[in-house]
Structure formats: C-alpha cells, structure tokens
Scaffold this motif. Structure first.
Motif: not given
Lengths: 300, 368, 242
Positions: A23-29, A178-186
């Motif tokens: 899977f892929e996670v986009k920037e800021g997602e 997330q609004q500050k541009g950090i990608t988060i995988l939880v």
C-alpha cells in the motif's frame, strides 16, 4: 509518496505475520491500519521503522529505502510504539529533554509543533512519567515522538487502553498535526476510529482485506442490513441463526445486524417467523453498513 | 557529543532515583567487608588440644611447649592410651590430638625421620584444616631450627599464605576477594540489568528508531557504572586500610590501573549478558548464576584453587576474577610491580577484548 | 425469578487517606442481567469491583454479592463468583486441558466433575484439535472464549468480566457476546467493567462512574435518548466532559 510498501512478507519461525502487503500513503495523509490484535499491524510498523527486516518485498519511508537508508529513516520519523515506552522514573520534562537531545534538537526549537499537546501536560512537568494517567502518558509519548519535527509519524495503537475522552482529544490532535504537513500512519483495533482517517486499510491475519476511504468502504457493502431487536436477545440470536434464509447474524449493541440470502427479502416474513418463535416487541428496520460490517463480511 | 552527554545524564537520573538499588550499591561493599573482616574468620585462637606422647623425651617436650605457648593452642590434657583419643573427641572440647611415636627423639637423630600424628576433629572441617596447617607449620619451623643440615624430618606442605600474612589475618585474604565480588556484581549485573530494562520497557525500540548510535547507547549505559565501581573500589580499600589496618605494599597507581581494567572487563561481560537476555529477570539470573557463583566459589576467594579437583581447576582459568584476585594479592600483600603480574594482566585484557568483540557482533541494530 | 437481586450495593464508599476513590455508590444487579460498569481510567471502577469480589474492605456502606455480605463473608463470595480479566485469564504455558483442570481444582471441583466439564467445554467451543496445545499458541479471541468458559466452570452466580473483548477481532467478539447472552439467559449474572464504549452497548443496563460517583445508570437505549446522542461513546463524553 511518503510511505510505500511493495509485496512485503514477514514470518516468525512458522508463523506468517504479514503476507504480500502493498500500500502507499501520500504525503500529508492520515492513513489508518485497522485490524484486531495479531493482524500484523505492529510487524508492519516495525518494518517501516527499520526495526525488522522483511523477508520479501521492498518499502520506502520519506523516499528512503528501509534496508539501505535505514539511518536516514531513523533521522526523519517519529515513532510511538504500542505500549507506553518512555522512562517511567524520569519526569515529564526530563523525558522530553532527553528525546530532544538524542535527536540533536531542543524543546525550544520545535516548541511550535508540540505546543498544543504539551501545554496540556505542562502543569505536571515535574511529575514522573510513571505517575501520569493513561491519557497524559499518551500525550507525553506523542510529544516525544514529535520533538524532532519528523516528516512521517508512526503511531502503533496509540488509543488502546485509553478512555473515550482522551481518545477523542487524541484524534483531534492528529488532525491538527496533519494540517502541519506531517504524514501519519496510525493503527487501531477500534473500527469506530477508522472513520476519522483519510484512507484505511482493513487488515486481518497478515493480509489486507481492503484499502479505501472509510466512506467508500462502507458504500461497497454488498447487502442490505437490518437492525433487529426483540424482548429476548439470546432467543433472538438463536432464532435468527436457525432461520433458513439468514446470511449473517451479528450482535451490534442493542440490535442484531441481520442480512438475508434472498434478494427480494421482505422484513414482514422475518417478523412473522420471529413471532412464531414466541418473541415480542420485534423491531426490524433497515440500517447503514458500518466499517465493522464490511470488515466481518470481508474476513468471513 | 551533546547526545552522548544527554544520555549519560539520563542514566544518572535512573541510578539516583532508584534509591533501593543505590543503597545496595553502596551499602553492600561496606557490609561485605565488615562481615568478612569480623564475623566470618578462619583464624583460630586458643584451641584446646590433647597430647598422647609415647616417647616422652626432651624433643617431644620441647615441641609440646612450643605449640602450647603459641596463642593459637592450649594443651589441656595428656593422654596415656589409644582408647582415650576417641573419648576426648567425644566430649567435644578438644579439637586436635597430637600423637608422638615411640622413641621420637632417637629416630629423629638416627633416621632423620620421626612421625607425629595430628588427629583433628573434622566435624568442623575448616577449623580442622586450619588447626592442621598451624600445627604443621610450627612443627616444620621447629624441624628447621634443630637441624639445618638434615633434611626436614616431616613431610609438610607449608601454607604459602602464611608467608605473606605472617599474622595469619584472614581479613587480608578476604579484602581482594570481596573487592572482586563487588566490582563484578556492580559492573556486570547492574549494566546488564540496566540495558535489558530498556528492552523490557520498550524504550530500546524508540532509541533504535533515533539517530543515536548503538555504541553511544552502550557506552552511555556503561559509563556511570565505571564511575560507581571506582568509588566502590576506593571505599573498600579505604575500609581495609583504616579499619583492618591492612598494608598496601605495592603501588596505588598500579592498583588503580588494574582495578579499572577489571571493571571494564566486568562491564563488557555485562554488555554481553544483556545481548543474550531480553528481560531483567533473565539478565539477573545469568549474572548471579553465571558470574557470582564462579566468582565466589572458583576464583580462589574462599576455596583454594590448588585443592580443587582437576576439572574445576581448569574451569577456574577462564574466570577473570581468579586472575584479578592473584593480581590484587600480589600488589596489596606482596607489593610487587607490573613485571610480576604482566601475565595475569594480559589475560584479563585479552578476555575483555574477547567479550567486547563478541558483544559488538551480537548487538542488534534491529529488533531480531 | 428474574427479579431477584444478585448484587446489592448501598452507599458503598472506599477512601485511601483523604482521597475518596469510591463515593457512596448505590445500585443493584438482577439475576441473569448483563450489567455494564463503565468509567474512565481512575474513575474508581477497579476499586469498586475489588470490594465486590471480596478482596478489598469498604470504608463504609453496604454491599452483598450472591447474598453474602462483603464485610463478613468475603470467602463465600469468592466461591460463588467467576472472574476473568483481559490482562490475565489463563496460563500461557499450560495446555487448554491443564488450564481447565487447574482452575477446576482451585474451585474444589471433584476429579470426575472436572473431566466431565472439560469435555463439555472442549466440544462446545470446538477445541478438540487444540485441547492439548499450549494456550499461548492460540489466537487471542480463542483464549478469551476459553477463559470465559473457565470462569464459569464452578457454576458461579455472578461472573465479573474486566474488559473482556478489547482488541479481539469483530467476529470472535460477537461469538463471545453470544456466549454471554446464552449464560445470562440461563441465569448467570454478568458484571462487565470496561472503558470500551462499544462493549457497553451490549449490556442490559450500564452505570457510568465519574470521579468515584455513579453519574448515570440505565439501559443504553434510554441513556442515549436522555443525552440525545447516537452512541454510548457520546453519552460518556457528555458525562465526563461535564
């Protein structure tokens, strides 16, 4: 892409923890891994945080390869493991200072990023971390994971064992990060938290069942679901399970989520059947599928 | 470097906040030295003996006087027949019986060999052994005195300890041993526990996923314990000098150097243990069973290595504590310099390098 | 029959020094009821439950469990209740069968009875193939189901469940609740402490503790109506946030 996994597999002795995961996670997602204990969520986190080597497949985090550039990844990610992993005998402030120092920064330098969170535990900054409540520990752990301004944040079951109030606050904090541009995988075992992510992967027994936005996932539920209730829950479940047309019967709080095998299902038939079984106060009404319904349908 | 200092500061927080361990850390050396110095002693004083003199000549009389006049023994009884030997032992007061053979003096002069039998009450083997040694040494000394040209009439193995510990003070023997045990315990056990604690608490996971390098973690973990161990060593030496009046014959500088070498050796063992165990409990068990027991039992601290069965003697060679005790005794009691103990020093150095290499090889930069 | 109270609590209080952990709580639980005992971390749930299972003496107030007084007959209470918690349920290093035998033995069941019960349990849960395997090797959901059955071995009047289904996969969790419904239907009272609000939805009645007091007590349906919200989670949030 901020995180990318291609055909990742990993086994421990004879147990397959994850199998052919991509899977892929986009920037800021804000991306959620949703699944019960033992589904393989922690293994995925550990592979991405370079703590484990995958048996097969490739993965990158912030465009660094987990194998070759593991040192770069360690500089650029924040990680909050599944259980509380801070120094219990150090105070709140000492913990934060320590993690700032080993990441080569200071609390002041990145205070902006953690301010929202840290301000809530700052009154207790001289208290030892071991004496904090569950919710406060979690906030401290998040502050420590953020102190070096990571590009990607890995949170492994951050809300397990935390009460609903703290859980809600925690998700609000994640939205702000997330609004500050950090990608988060939880990751989380709670299906109700799935709706708060941009996209989710449903995962069970080391395999991904489905990846999509939460709204899309429930849209694709193939059947019509009915809420059924009656005066005696146990008899109701028993009767529904015995009903020859029943496709699935799952308790959902005060109701049963019922689906029928037939395409031309008429609730009145079922009502009559249940009445014949001696049940009273019968309610049968259509309802919306939840992520949990989808999960169970896929895992079946 | 800032990271490293930050790390060490954190380690000191851990150590100073765990008051119970801290108490053990510093209370233990004092308690142990006191315990061994005062309570557990293998010195003997005024032990009651009996004599069965079949010869009754001038020589035996002289020997008996010599023994009885020493502060270690007092002659309580003369026995006149064999049967009495058993009965005096049964009463329990008499710990040893000396039996001189018939015509002792004549035989000594004519055949240059005469027999004296030392029968000891071995229900308390330690005392029996010591009594035996003391009497033998008095006899031997006497033998040397009366005839320097004739071969010593009695086959006696002199206790080498007495040569360098003329007052036979057992505390002098115990200080090197206690120091070794404590340095081993503090250094190896404490470091292995403190590293495995990070694993157990899950903090190791976070440290791994951070830019801090593994060797920084290890050195950072070890550093505070070098410091604490040195303090401990100094405390033990000061105690033995000022309370037990123990002379330090050799160079203090050399003593310090050897101690630091041994501390590093123990620390690297601690690191090695931590790479093999994932919980504090395992680390503690390995340290206790794998280190403490051999250090106490097989290092020559309590039981002389020379009197061990062959297999144990062989095993004792791989115990660093054995070599350190030899070094300590040599420096403290004999006052020798490095030229006499370079071999032992090299052995410890070699072991240290071996442990460190093995730890580095075994240390994981990931979780598996 | 259904109206008999199995747990009766009046003004139950527990103080630690000048801190009041449990502050005059009053409620009763009927036979065969599934009672949810909710609260945030540190709200006093655990302290209250410890008093009910006879391992902690109350400071004041009254409480009886299975008709035994918590002050005078804690040992009788222990014989008549079952207990299962998420943290500890079974010994991982014993097999399924050994666990059953061990716990049966603790509750003083006879050898033949234990054997009989073990076979019944194993066939009911379809464990024939894993009965001689170590519990540690089984999936969490199975363990929880076995643990629940083991807690019922001695036919207790009340079973206390501490966060029984946290982290369990959704299907197994429902099988678990079906087991609970079945036992409640057969007359066993079920007392569930949890802070997972989705577990609360399954209970007949729930109480919510905030800062040592019970702030709400009713059926989930009525509570949701009362607070005009969709689910128990929101009921809880409204109560806890004041």
């Amino acid at each position: 892409m901020s995180i990318s996994l291609q055909h990742i597999s990993k086994s421990f002795k004879d147990v397959t923890a994850v199998k052919d995961i991509s899977f892929e996670v986009k920037e800021g997602e804000l991306f959620g891994l949703i699944g019960p204990d033992g589904a393989g969520k922690t293994t995925i986190f550990r592979i991405l945080t370079t703590l484990l080597l995958a048996d097969e497949g490739t993965a990158t985090v912030a465009n660094f390869d987990v194998l070759e550039n593991y040192k770069d990844i360690r500089d650029n990610v924040g990680y909050m493991p599944g259980r509380f992993s801070l120094y219990q005998d150090l105070t709140v402030e000492e913990n934060l200072t320590f993690f700032a120092t080993i990441f080569g920064t200071t609390i002041e330098e990145n205070y902006d990023l953690i301010k929202d969170i840290y301000i809530q535990i700052e009154p207790f900054k001289n208290r030892r971390a071991g004496d904090l409540s569950g919710g406060m520990k979690q906030k401290l752990a998040l502050s420590c994971a953020l102190i070096h301004k990571p590009k990607v944040l890995f949170l492994d079951e951050p809300t397990t064992g935390v009460d609903p109030v703290s859980r809600k606050e925690f998700w609000e904090m994640l939205k702000r990060l997330q609004q500050k541009g950090i990608t988060i995988l939880v990751s989380t075992p709670y299906m109700d938290e799935a709706a708060l992510c941009d996209r989710i992967a449903l995962i069970q027994d080391g395999k991904i069942l489905q990846i999509d936005a939460p709204k899309e996932i429930v849209k694709h539920y193939p059947k019509s679901i009915y809420n059924v209730s009656a005066n005696n829950m146990y008899k109701l479940i028993e009767s529904l399970n015995e009903y020859q047309h029943s496709y699935s019967v799952y308790p959902f709080g005060e109701f049963i989520h019922y689906t029928d095998k037939r395409t031309n299902f008429n609730p009145e038939d079922l009502r009559k059947y249940l009445e014949d079984k001696g049940l009273k106060n019968i309610i049968i009404e259509p309802t919306e599928a939840t992520i949990e319904d989808t999960f169970m349908e896929l895992a079946k | 470097m800032k990271r490293f200092i930050g790390f060490i500061r954190k380690e000191f927080y851990h150590i100073f906040r765990d008051t119970r361990s801290l108490f053990i850390l510093f209370g233990m050396p004092i308690a142990q030295v006191m315990l061994f110095g005062f309570a557990i002693t293998n010195e003997i004083n005024n032990v009651d003996i009996a004599v069965f003199d079949k010869s009754k000549d001038a020589t035996t009389q002289e020997i008996i006087n010599k023994i009885a006049s020493s502060k270690y023994f007092s002659n309580k009884q003369f026995i006149t027949n064999e049967a009495e030997i058993e009965s005096v032992f049964k009463k329990g007061k008499i710990k040893a019986v000396l039996v001189f053979e018939k015509d002792f003096s004549q035989k000594l002069i004519k055949e240059s060999v005469a027999d004296v039998q030392i029968i000891t009450d071995a229900t308390d083997p330690n005392t029996a052994n010591t009594v035996n040694n003391y009497i033998s040494s008095i006899l031997q000394k006497y033998g040397q005195e009366i005839n320097k040209d004739i071969k010593t009439p009695y086959k006696i193995i002199p206790e080498s300890r007495m040569v360098y510990n003329p007052e036979l003070k057992s505390v002098f023997m115990f200080v090197p041993g206690v120091m070794t045990v404590i340095l081993m315990l503090v250094s190896a056990m404490m470091t292995s526990i403190s590293i495995t604690r990070e694993k157990e608490m899950g903090t190791m996971e976070i440290l791994l996923v951070s830019p801090i390098k593994p060797f920084q973690v290890i050195i950072g973990k070890v550093f505070p314990y070098i410091f604490l161990s040195i303090i401990n060593a100094v405390v033990i030496i000061l105690l033995s000098i000022f309370i037990f009046k123990m002379p330090i014959e050799g160079s203090l500088f050399l003593l310090g150097f050897e101690s630091i070498l041994f501390i590093i050796n123990a620390l690297s063992l601690g690191i090695l243990i931590s790479t093999m165990s994932s919980t504090q409990q395992t680390a503690m068990m390995i340290s206790l069973m794998g280190l403490m027991l051999p250090v106490i039992l097989l290092s020559g601290f309590i039981f002389p290595i020379a009197s061990m069965p062959m297999p144990l003697q062989v095993i004792s060679h791989i115990i660093p504590a054995k070599w350190f005790i030899i070094i300590l005794k040599a420096i403290m009691l004999k006052g020798v310099g490095l030229s006499y103990i370079w071999k032992e020093t090299l052995i410890i150095l070699g072991m240290t390098i071996f442990y460190i290499t093995l730890s580095v090889k075994k240390y994981k930069i990931r979780l598996e | 029959m259904k109206e008999k109270n199995v747990i009766q609590v009046k003004d139950l209080t527990k103080k630690f020094g000048d801190f009041t952990a449990v502050n005059k709580i009053t409620f009763e639980v009927k036979q065969g009821e599934i009672f949810g005992f909710l609260g945030a971390n540190g709200a006093g749930k655990t302290t209250a439950m410890k008093m009910l299972i006879g391992i902690s003496k109350p400071t004041s107030g009254e409480a009886t469990v299975a008709n035994f007084d918590v002050y005078t007959h804690p040992e009788d209470i222990k014989k008549n209740i079952g207990y299962m918690s998420q943290k500890f349920a079974l010994y991982d290093d014993l097999t399924v069968r050994e666990n059953i035998t061990f716990f049966g033995g603790i509750y003083g069941l006879s050898k033949t009875k234990i054997k009989e019960k073990a076979e019944a349990l194993i066939s009911e849960l379809n464990l024939q193939e894993v009965a001689n395997e170590l519990v540690g090797s089984l999936p969490l959901g199975w363990k929880q189901k076995i643990a629940f059955s083991v807690a019922l071995l001695h036919d207790p009047k009340v079973v206390f469940l501490d966060e029984p289904t946290g982290g369990v996969d959704p299907i197994t969790r429902r099988q678990f609740w079906e087991m609970i419904y079945k036992n409640a239907h057969n007359g066993t009272t079920i007392f569930v402490t949890t802070h997972y609000m989705d577990e609360a939805e399954y209970c007949d009645r729930v109480s919510i503790m905030v800062n040592g007091k019970i702030e709400a007590l009713d059926t989930p349906k009525k509570l949701k109506e009362q607070f005009n919200v969709e689910n128990m989670n929101d009921v809880f949030l409204k109560l806890a946030r004041g």
